[in-house]
Motif scaffolding. Sequence first.
Motif, PDB file in Angstrom:
ATOM      1  N   GLU A  14       0.819  -1.209   0.000  1.00  0.00           N
ATOM      2  CA  GLU A  14       0.000   0.000   0.000  1.00  0.00           C
ATOM      3  C   GLU A  14       0.853   1.259   0.000  1.00  0.00           C
ATOM      4  OE1 GLU A  14      -2.499  -0.743   3.365  1.00  0.00           O
ATOM      5  OE2 GLU A  14      -3.947  -1.925   2.188  1.00  0.00           O
ATOM      6  N   ARG A  15       2.044   1.189   0.586  1.00  0.00           N
ATOM      7  CA  ARG A  15       2.966   2.333   0.541  1.00  0.00           C
ATOM      8  C   ARG A  15       3.483   2.568  -0.877  1.00  0.00           C
ATOM      9  NH1 ARG A  15       7.299   0.455   4.477  1.00  0.00           N
ATOM     10  NH2 ARG A  15       8.468   2.132   3.489  1.00  0.00           N
ATOM     11  N   ILE A  16       3.641   1.500  -1.652  1.00  0.00           N
ATOM     12  CA  ILE A  16       4.165   1.629  -3.020  1.00  0.00           C
ATOM     13  C   ILE A  16       3.165   2.343  -3.932  1.00  0.00           C
ATOM     14  CG2 ILE A  16       4.863   0.308  -5.068  1.00  0.00           C
ATOM     15  CD1 ILE A  16       5.888  -1.857  -3.060  1.00  0.00           C
ATOM     16  N   VAL A  17       1.884   2.066  -3.754  1.00  0.00           N
ATOM     17  CA  VAL A  17       0.859   2.613  -4.661  1.00  0.00           C
ATOM     18  C   VAL A  17       0.117   3.801  -4.057  1.00  0.00           C
ATOM     19  CG1 VAL A  17       0.558   0.338  -5.727  1.00  0.00           C
ATOM     20  CG2 VAL A  17      -0.967   1.039  -3.864  1.00  0.00           C
ATOM     21  N   ALA A  18       0.514   4.251  -2.861  1.00  0.00           N
ATOM     22  CA  ALA A  18      -0.214   5.298  -2.150  1.00  0.00           C
ATOM     23  C   ALA A  18      -0.243   6.611  -2.927  1.00  0.00           C
ATOM     24  CB  ALA A  18       0.409   5.520  -0.773  1.00  0.00           C
ATOM     25  N   GLN A  19      -1.316   7.363  -2.734  1.00  0.00           N
ATOM     26  CA  GLN A  19      -1.494   8.660  -3.375  1.00  0.00           C
ATOM     27  C   GLN A  19      -1.331   9.790  -2.357  1.00  0.00           C
ATOM     28  OE1 GLN A  19      -2.023   9.026  -6.854  1.00  0.00           O
ATOM     29  NE2 GLN A  19      -1.367   6.884  -6.622  1.00  0.00           N
ATOM     30  N   PRO A  20      -1.001  11.004  -2.825  1.00  0.00           N
ATOM     31  CA  PRO A  20      -0.858  12.130  -1.894  1.00  0.00           C
ATOM     32  C   PRO A  20      -2.096  12.307  -1.020  1.00  0.00           C
ATOM     33  CG  PRO A  20      -0.112  12.754  -4.085  1.00  0.00           C
ATOM     34  CD  PRO A  20      -0.736  11.398  -4.217  1.00  0.00           C
ATOM     35  N   GLY A  21      -1.854  12.672   0.229  1.00  0.00           N
ATOM     36  CA  GLY A  21      -2.955  12.869   1.166  1.00  0.00           C
ATOM     37  C   GLY A  21      -3.243  11.673   2.037  1.00  0.00           C
ATOM     38  N   SER A  22      -2.678  10.514   1.705  1.00  0.00           N
ATOM     39  CA  SER A  22      -2.912   9.313   2.515  1.00  0.00           C
ATOM     40  C   SER A  22      -1.754   9.099   3.486  1.00  0.00           C
ATOM     41  CB  SER A  22      -3.068   8.087   1.614  1.00  0.00           C
ATOM     42  OG  SER A  22      -1.849   7.812   0.939  1.00  0.00           O
ATOM     43  N   LYS A  23      -2.035   8.393   4.574  1.00  0.00           N
ATOM     44  CA  LYS A  23      -0.999   8.134   5.571  1.00  0.00           C
ATOM     45  C   LYS A  23       0.104   7.240   5.022  1.00  0.00           C
ATOM     46  CE  LYS A  23      -3.881   8.733   9.695  1.00  0.00           C
ATOM     47  NZ  LYS A  23      -4.410   8.100  10.933  1.00  0.00           N
ATOM     48  N   ALA A  24      -0.226   6.403   4.049  1.00  0.00           N
ATOM     49  CA  ALA A  24       0.767   5.482   3.483  1.00  0.00           C
ATOM     50  C   ALA A  24       1.708   6.168   2.502  1.00  0.00           C
ATOM     51  CB  ALA A  24       0.060   4.318   2.792  1.00  0.00           C
ATOM     52  N   TYR A  25       1.338   7.375   2.050  1.00  0.00           N
ATOM     53  CA  TYR A  25       2.126   8.081   1.026  1.00  0.00           C
ATOM     54  C   TYR A  25       3.451   8.545   1.603  1.00  0.00           C
ATOM     55  CZ  TYR A  25       3.098  11.538  -2.681  1.00  0.00           C
ATOM     56  OH  TYR A  25       3.658  12.262  -3.705  1.00  0.00           O
ATOM     57  N   GLY A  26       4.534   8.251   0.874  1.00  0.00           N
ATOM     58  CA  GLY A  26       5.849   8.647   1.359  1.00  0.00           C
ATOM     59  C   GLY A  26       6.915   8.385   0.321  1.00  0.00           C
ATOM     60  N   ARG A  27       8.151   8.208   0.799  1.00  0.00           N
ATOM     61  CA  ARG A  27       9.304   8.072  -0.091  1.00  0.00           C
ATOM     62  C   ARG A  27       9.149   6.901  -1.051  1.00  0.00           C
ATOM     63  NH1 ARG A  27      14.233   5.105   1.054  1.00  0.00           N
ATOM     64  NH2 ARG A  27      15.917   5.737  -0.359  1.00  0.00           N
ATOM     65  N   LEU A  28       8.636   5.770  -0.564  1.00  0.00           N
ATOM     66  CA  LEU A  28       8.532   4.587  -1.412  1.00  0.00           C
ATOM     67  C   LEU A  28       7.564   4.819  -2.569  1.00  0.00           C
ATOM     68  CD1 LEU A  28       9.837   1.815  -1.485  1.00  0.00           C
ATOM     69  CD2 LEU A  28       7.912   0.924  -0.162  1.00  0.00           C
ATOM     70  N   ALA A  29       6.450   5.495  -2.302  1.00  0.00           N
ATOM     71  CA  ALA A  29       5.483   5.795  -3.364  1.00  0.00           C
ATOM     72  C   ALA A  29       6.113   6.675  -4.432  1.00  0.00           C
ATOM     73  CB  ALA A  29       4.253   6.479  -2.773  1.00  0.00           C
ATOM     74  N   ILE A  30       6.889   7.669  -4.010  1.00  0.00           N
ATOM     75  CA  ILE A  30       7.489   8.596  -4.976  1.00  0.00           C
ATOM     76  C   ILE A  30       8.558   7.893  -5.798  1.00  0.00           C
ATOM     77  CG2 ILE A  30       8.893  10.687  -5.168  1.00  0.00           C
ATOM     78  CD1 ILE A  30       7.261  11.638  -2.634  1.00  0.00           C
ATOM     79  N   LEU A  31       9.404   7.088  -5.150  1.00  0.00           N
ATOM     80  CA  LEU A  31      10.416   6.336  -5.880  1.00  0.00           C
ATOM     81  C   LEU A  31       9.780   5.447  -6.938  1.00  0.00           C
ATOM     82  CD1 LEU A  31      13.003   5.098  -3.208  1.00  0.00           C
ATOM     83  CD2 LEU A  31      13.360   6.800  -4.996  1.00  0.00           C
ATOM     84  N   ALA A  32       8.708   4.769  -6.563  1.00  0.00           N
ATOM     85  CA  ALA A  32       8.063   3.822  -7.472  1.00  0.00           C
ATOM     86  C   ALA A  32       7.326   4.537  -8.596  1.00  0.00           C
ATOM     87  CB  ALA A  32       7.108   2.919  -6.702  1.00  0.00           C
ATOM     88  N   GLN A  33       6.560   5.555  -8.244  1.00  0.00           N
ATOM     89  CA  GLN A  33       5.663   6.167  -9.226  1.00  0.00           C
ATOM     90  C   GLN A  33       6.360   7.190 -10.114  1.00  0.00           C
ATOM     91  OE1 GLN A  33       1.995   7.390  -7.180  1.00  0.00           O
ATOM     92  NE2 GLN A  33       2.357   5.732  -5.717  1.00  0.00           N
ATOM     93  N   TRP A  34       7.553   7.631  -9.746  1.00  0.00           N
ATOM     94  CA  TRP A  34       8.312   8.543 -10.595  1.00  0.00           C
ATOM     95  C   TRP A  34       8.800   7.830 -11.857  1.00  0.00           C
ATOM     96  CZ3 TRP A  34      14.105   9.709 -10.361  1.00  0.00           C
ATOM     97  CH2 TRP A  34      14.431  10.778 -11.202  1.00  0.00           C
ATOM     98  N   ARG A  35       9.161   6.565 -11.722  1.00  0.00           N
ATOM     99  CA  ARG A  35       9.793   5.851 -12.831  1.00  0.00           C
ATOM    100  C   ARG A  35       9.021   4.621 -13.297  1.00  0.00           C
ATOM    101  NH1 ARG A  35      16.174   5.873 -10.863  1.00  0.00           N
ATOM    102  NH2 ARG A  35      16.836   7.583 -12.211  1.00  0.00           N
ATOM    103  N   ALA A  36       7.872   4.347 -12.703  1.00  0.00           N
ATOM    104  CA  ALA A  36       7.147   3.122 -13.060  1.00  0.00           C
ATOM    105  C   ALA A  36       5.648   3.314 -12.854  1.00  0.00           C
ATOM    106  CB  ALA A  36       7.645   1.951 -12.207  1.00  0.00           C
TER     107      ALA A  36
END
Length: 280
Positions: free
Chosen positions: A158-180
């Motif tokens: 859930e941290r990997i796919v999290a969207q802004p505004g959610s508690k799970a959103y963080g570094r892992l989401a940005i790393l993943a969603q920036w390039r994939a």
Amino acid sequence: MSAIDALPPLREVIRSHHLQARKSMGQNFLLDLNLTAKIARQAGDLTACDVLEIGPGPGGLTRGLLAEGARHVLAIEKDARCLPALAEVSAAYPDRLTVLEGDALEIDPLASLTPPIRVAANLPYNVGTELLVRWLTPQVWPPFWQSLTLMFQREVAERIVAQPGSKAYGRLAILAQWRADAQIVMQLPPEAFTPPPKVSSSVVHLTALPCPRYPADPAILSRVVAMAFNQRRKMLRAALKGLAPDVEDRLRAAGLKPTDRAEQISVEGFCALAREIAAS
């Protein structure tokens, strides 16, 4: 005979080779071969691909990948107890399985793989996140892999796919969603595993983009994101005050409010800020 090939069922393999899962190695075995084949199918058409698998254990997912037509599977296994069972899988699928004994954090698999390459693994819990971060942050992009099909604890998925505004959103989401492109494609309850873990699991499928979603220097972006989320309760102007003496001006120039907090900022917003920091 199992449901997907002529080899014995996994319970019989584990019993005959004395392969009780070890907590110290983060092992939880999937014994349902129909389920492992379903996970393999989430990786897409494998007939023209080499597949890298980390932590095959007794070979459940390995057999699923091979049964689904993977051109070749390279399996890296740290637990020497599993090697005889994997040798039996190799014999059943001649010339299509290579097993390397060792730590996936220390082995460079590329010498044993031919592109195109996909990664599919029921990752050991104790190394899963570290491996994902390595695969998402190579020196050169696009990476060696076309896609990653990986099992994690549900919280990590859930941290990997999290969207802004959610508690799970963080570094892992940005790393993943920036390039994939990242999505959760399967959910698995604890009872699907032996022994059952204390948490549910999810399979995440990530497809590498040909280039990052938005332009940014990777090192600067990483620094900005790390600083912002290390103090995620603070406003950006406070969390990022060490970035630049005029950080509030940089934030405004990037289209961000200095009073926003890290979890409110999109991947695009962080990339815009990284470009502003680089320009300053």
